[in-house]
Design a protein around this motif. Structure first.
Motif, short mmCIF file in Angstrom:
data_model
loop_
_atom_site.label_atom_id
_atom_site.label_comp_id
_atom_site.label_asym_id
_atom_site.label_seq_id
_atom_site.Cartn_x
_atom_site.Cartn_y
_atom_site.Cartn_z
N TYR A 46 0.82 -1.22 0.00
CA TYR A 46 0.00 0.00 0.00
C TYR A 46 0.86 1.27 0.00
CZ TYR A 46 -3.78 -3.20 1.42
OH TYR A 46 -4.69 -4.22 1.48
N THR A 47 2.19 1.11 -0.01
CA THR A 47 3.09 2.26 0.19
C THR A 47 2.77 3.43 -0.74
OG1 THR A 47 4.72 0.50 0.41
CG2 THR A 47 5.51 2.74 0.73
N LYS A 48 2.71 3.14 -2.02
CA LYS A 48 2.51 4.23 -2.99
C LYS A 48 1.14 4.88 -2.81
CE LYS A 48 5.49 2.28 -6.50
NZ LYS A 48 5.45 1.32 -7.62
N ALA A 49 0.14 4.04 -2.56
CA ALA A 49 -1.21 4.58 -2.38
C ALA A 49 -1.27 5.46 -1.15
CB ALA A 49 -2.21 3.43 -2.28
N LEU A 50 -0.65 5.03 -0.07
CA LEU A 50 -0.66 5.80 1.17
C LEU A 50 0.09 7.12 1.03
CD1 LEU A 50 -0.17 2.97 3.83
CD2 LEU A 50 -2.05 4.62 3.80
N ALA A 51 1.06 7.13 0.12
CA ALA A 51 1.88 8.34 -0.06
C ALA A 51 1.16 9.41 -0.87
CB ALA A 51 3.20 7.97 -0.72
N LEU A 52 0.09 9.02 -1.54
CA LEU A 52 -0.63 9.98 -2.39
C LEU A 52 -1.27 11.07 -1.54
CD1 LEU A 52 -1.44 10.21 -5.49
CD2 LEU A 52 -3.62 9.21 -4.79
N THR A 53 -1.09 12.30 -1.95
CA THR A 53 -1.66 13.42 -1.18
C THR A 53 -3.19 13.30 -1.17
OG1 THR A 53 0.13 14.73 -2.06
CG2 THR A 53 -1.66 15.95 -0.97
N GLY A 54 -3.74 13.43 0.02
CA GLY A 54 -5.20 13.34 0.14
C GLY A 54 -5.68 11.98 0.60
N VAL A 55 -4.78 11.00 0.64
CA VAL A 55 -5.19 9.70 1.19
C VAL A 55 -5.05 9.78 2.71
CG1 VAL A 55 -4.61 7.24 1.37
CG2 VAL A 55 -4.62 8.37 -0.87
N ILE A 56 -6.15 9.50 3.40
CA ILE A 56 -6.14 9.64 4.86
C ILE A 56 -5.61 8.37 5.52
CG2 ILE A 56 -7.57 10.09 6.92
CD1 ILE A 56 -9.51 11.60 4.93
#
Ligand code: MTE
Ligand code: LUZ
Ligand code: MOS
Length: 749
Positions: A46-56
């Motif tokens: 999930y690293t990349k997804a979690l790093a996306l701005t706006g992902v809580i």
């Protein structure tokens, strides 16, 4: 009374979950689901997804404070897949982001590795491998093995029945809000507020009392939200619990179609035996239910298939067995008719096969075998108030069956490229949840001190008009205008331990609870009035907001009486409880009296086939239906028209396709065709049968939600009839739906 929702619906003012004004700081949930139908999860990154701005945050099984379990009947369904996935579309995680758009972007950044395992989509294959959801069940009457010897004709065959997408206009969704002290309020598009509350409390590891589920209305459920509204509601609640923010999860159409279960496809084998006089002597049937990857409601659906395996016919020797087969498809679920339609399609196919082989009209067989009062259903209940012969003769005379038949044969003589056909379809459907304890309901009624009234019940409005019926009941008992009554949302805090709005029994169960509550309040008010006027309570009546003494108007009005009673400190709130009497079912013996009553009727379907293209048009469906004493003929006719068209869709155009990898191919509205205004019957005529109704139905107005769907089965056999007029060589295959492609093949086979 008009449906109280009609104005709001046509002006767009009715409120659904996604219309609830969002609170600042709301997180939007997007579900990450399995791309494979069966396998072991090796890793998820999930690293990349979690790093996306706006992902809580991204919630997985590891975040769950309680049980990772949402199975209602059997605990065999995880909320988020932990080690293994069992179908494509199975939820693995919930991305919570500041907007849906960001959530969808993040979903694409999740990397998953799955070690694939064998995928099974065919229920017969699953059954051969011993992959069953639970052990098979058999309903029997008499002895089929003895009866075969007495049969003059025996026919055997195989039937295939595809599933059906619910296609509620409002997709699945929920909005959860954290309240103080860890309490959570969930607004959910669910048929079962208590189902959601119970499952959420398990997953969140909190008491049910801390979770309030509220339902304003559904943009359609059709059974698809009896159990399967639950996961999204829990996901939203979990987000609210863990992140302390409101969380909204609304599935987009393609996600909904991919992730949710549908009507169960069935495969079946039958053997039917008849005597010379065309009476059915013996019937054996084996059903292979395609349950999908988890139990969901499959056990109950399978049971109803067995209950309705003989449809409207009396057969003295029956053996009906059903297997619930575990496959790698989304768990299939409730859908209008709840397994009954599949059972009925098989017996209708058996009759069609017998008629074809005997060279007679299918309806001759139907007519001589109709069940009559006093006959026993294979589950032990004795038919009572089932007037199919009367429905039949009414249809013959009202709709001039002989004239229709000769019109059709004349047309077929004079036309080569177009052929007409017709079919009769009787239905008999049992009303009650087959699980007896579910047949209970409650209602809460407040009379406010200004004489207006607030009503809460466990009934969920999903387009079927139950709120209108509830309003009618209160208006009727109090004899006040409907605009003085408000129907509250369905809320687990006001009315607890509700059964889902299902089994067509909602108006009966909740209506009777409501009627009891209103009557108790009426009695109190009557007593106050009697005291005031110093007369017997029997002298008092409340009519059109006036208080009558021995039938003559007094100077007191409804409002004044309520005000007086309030000042006298009379309790103006009442809770009504209703539990259906008499019903029972013994699962060890597979016998009992499971249904409060049966709803029955008969449909005549007429079709015109284009024998060049394989397309068809339904000219007319003419129905004789047992409403009892309908409390709202407009609403009830609406239910018949809608149910009929939905049934025709299932039997004709709607084709669900999964490929061998368990991927849904009919995954959007461009690949899944439902009936539209051009494909509905040109004429639908509904003739109410003059029947007494039954005390078991609310105000003797019989349940109407599901039964009409099964009139749609007539469409299949009407098409077959027309095909035979063009291609006498045609041999029935009983493979529903009868799509245009299949018809074209049949015309030239
Ligand atoms: N009618 C509309 N418009 N929308 C629906 O979702 N669901 C059907 C039927 N009619 C449905 C509908 C199903 S599956 C059932 S069980 C009944 O309504 C439930 O409501 P009732 O018990 O009040 O008949
Ligand atoms: N749901 C359920 C139903 O739980 N039990 C039933 O018997 C039933 N019947 C029809 C539709 N939904
Ligand atoms: Mo209806 S299938 O009982 O929701």
């Amino acid at each position: 009374m008009k449906n109280i929702d009609s104005k709001g619906h046509v002006t767009g003012k009715s409120i659904y979950v996604d219309d609830i004004p969002t609170i600042q700081g709301t997180g939007y949930g997007v579900v990450f689901d399995s791309p494979k139908a069966h396998g072991i999860i090796k890793s998820v990154d999930y690293t990349k997804a979690l790093a996306l701005t706006g992902v809580i945050n991204i919630l997985t099984h590891e975040h769950i404070p309680g049980e990772n379990q949402i199975g209602g009947i059997f605990p065999n369904e995880e909320l988020f897949a932990s080690k293994e996935v069992h179908f494509q579309g199975q939820p693995i995680a919930l991305i919570i982001a500041e907007s849906e758009h960001i959530g969808f972007k993040a979903r694409k950044l999740i990397e998953i590795e799955i070690e694939e395992k064998e995928v099974i989509t065919d229920p017969r294959v699953a059954q051969q491998k011993g992959q069953l959801i639970f052990p098979p069940r058999t309903f029997s009457l008499g002895s089929t093995s003895d009866a075969w010897n007495d049969c003059d004709h025996i026919f055997e065959g195989k039937v295939e029945i595809n599933g059906q997408e619910h296609l509620y206009i409002e997709t699945q969704g929920a909005y959860a809000q954290p309240l103080e002290s860890g309490n959570i309020k969930i607004s959910s598009s669910t048929q079962g507020p208590t189902v959601v509350q119970r499952a959420a409390s398990k997953v969140l590891n909190v008491g049910m009392h801390t979770i309030e589920v509220d339902v304003v209305r559904l943009g359609g459920g059709f059974g698809g939200k009896e159990d399967q509204a639950t996961p999204w509601a829990i996901m939203a609640a979990l987000g609210a619990q863990l992140l302390h923010i409101p969380v909204k999860v609304i599935l987009h159409r393609m996600d909904d179609m991919r992730m949710t279960g549908k009507r169960h496809p069935y495969s079946a084998d039958y053997k039917i035996g008849l005597a010379k006089d065309l009476k059915i002597k013996s019937y054996e049937v084996t059903f292979f239910q395609n349950a999908g990857a988890a139990a969901d409601l499959s056990p109950a659906v399978m049971e109803r298939t067995l209950f309705h395996a003989t449809n409207s016919y009396f057969i003295p020797n029956v053996k009906a067995t059903a297997y619930s087969c575990k496959t790698n498809l989304p768990p299939n679920t409730a859908f209008r008719g709840f397994g009954g339609p599949q059972g009925m399609f098989v017996i209708e196919s058996a009759l069609a096969e017998a008629a074809e082989k005997l060279g007679i009209d299918r309806q001759e067989l139907q007519k001589v075998n109709l069940i009559i009062d006093g006959d026993e259903f294979p589950y032990g209940q004795i038919a009572e108030g089932v007037g199919l012969s009367k429905a039949w003769s009414t249809l013959e005379s009202k709709f001039n069956l002989e004239a229709v038949k000769s019109k059709i044969s004349a047309f077929n003589k004079n036309n080569d490229a177009l052929k007409k056909g017709y079919a009769l379809m009787p239905i008999t459907f049992g009303i009650s949840f087959t699980k007896t304890p579910m047949n209970q309901a409650r209602a809460l009624v407040h009379i406010y001190s200004d004489g207006t009234v607030g009503i809460s019940t466990g009934a969920v409005e999903m387009g079927q008009g139950v709120n209108t019926k509830m309003l009618q009941i209160a208006a009727d008992v109090f004899s006040i205008p409907a605009n003085k009554i408000k129907l509250e949302s369905t809320n687990t805090t006001r009315v607890a331990n509700t059964s889902p709005t299902a089994a067509s029994a909602t108006a009966d169960l909740n209506g009777k609870a409501l009627e009891k509550a209103c009557n108790a309040l009426l009695e109190r008010l009557t007593k106050s009035a009697a005291n005031q006027f110093k007369v017997e309570t029997s002298s008092i009546s409340l009519v059109n907001e006036a208080i009558l003494i021995d039938g003559s108007p007094s100077e007191m009005s409804w409002i004044e009486l309520v005000d007086m009673a309030f000042l006298e400190r009379v309790c103006l709130t009442e809770n009504g409880h209703y539990a259906t009497p008499l019903i029972n079912f013994d699962k060890d013996k597979e016998k009992g009296h499971p249904f409060a009553y049966h709803v029955f009727g008969l449909a005549l379907t007429e079709v015109t086939l284009d024998c060049i293209r394989g397309t068809y048009d339904f000219d007319a469906v003419k129905i004789v239906h047992d409403f009892g004493k309908s409390m709202n003929p407009t609403v009830d006719r609406g239910q018949i028209e809608g149910g009929l068209v939905q049934g025709i869709g299932w039997m004709t155009l709607e084709e669900i396709r999964y490929n061998e990898e368990g991927r849904l191919l009919s995954n959007s509205l461009s690949t899944y065709k439902v009936p539209d205004i051009y494909s509905v019957p040109k004429e639908v005529v509904i003739e109410p049968l003059d029947t007494e109704g039954t005390e078991m139905a609310i105000l003797k107005s019989k349940a109407v939600g599901e039964p009409p769907l099964m009139y749609g089965i007539g469409a299949y056999f009407a098409i077959e009839h027309a095909i035979k007029a063009f291609n006498p060589q045609y041999q029935s295959t009983f493979d529903a739906p009868f799509t245009h492609e299949k018809v074209l093949t049949a015309l030239y086979s």
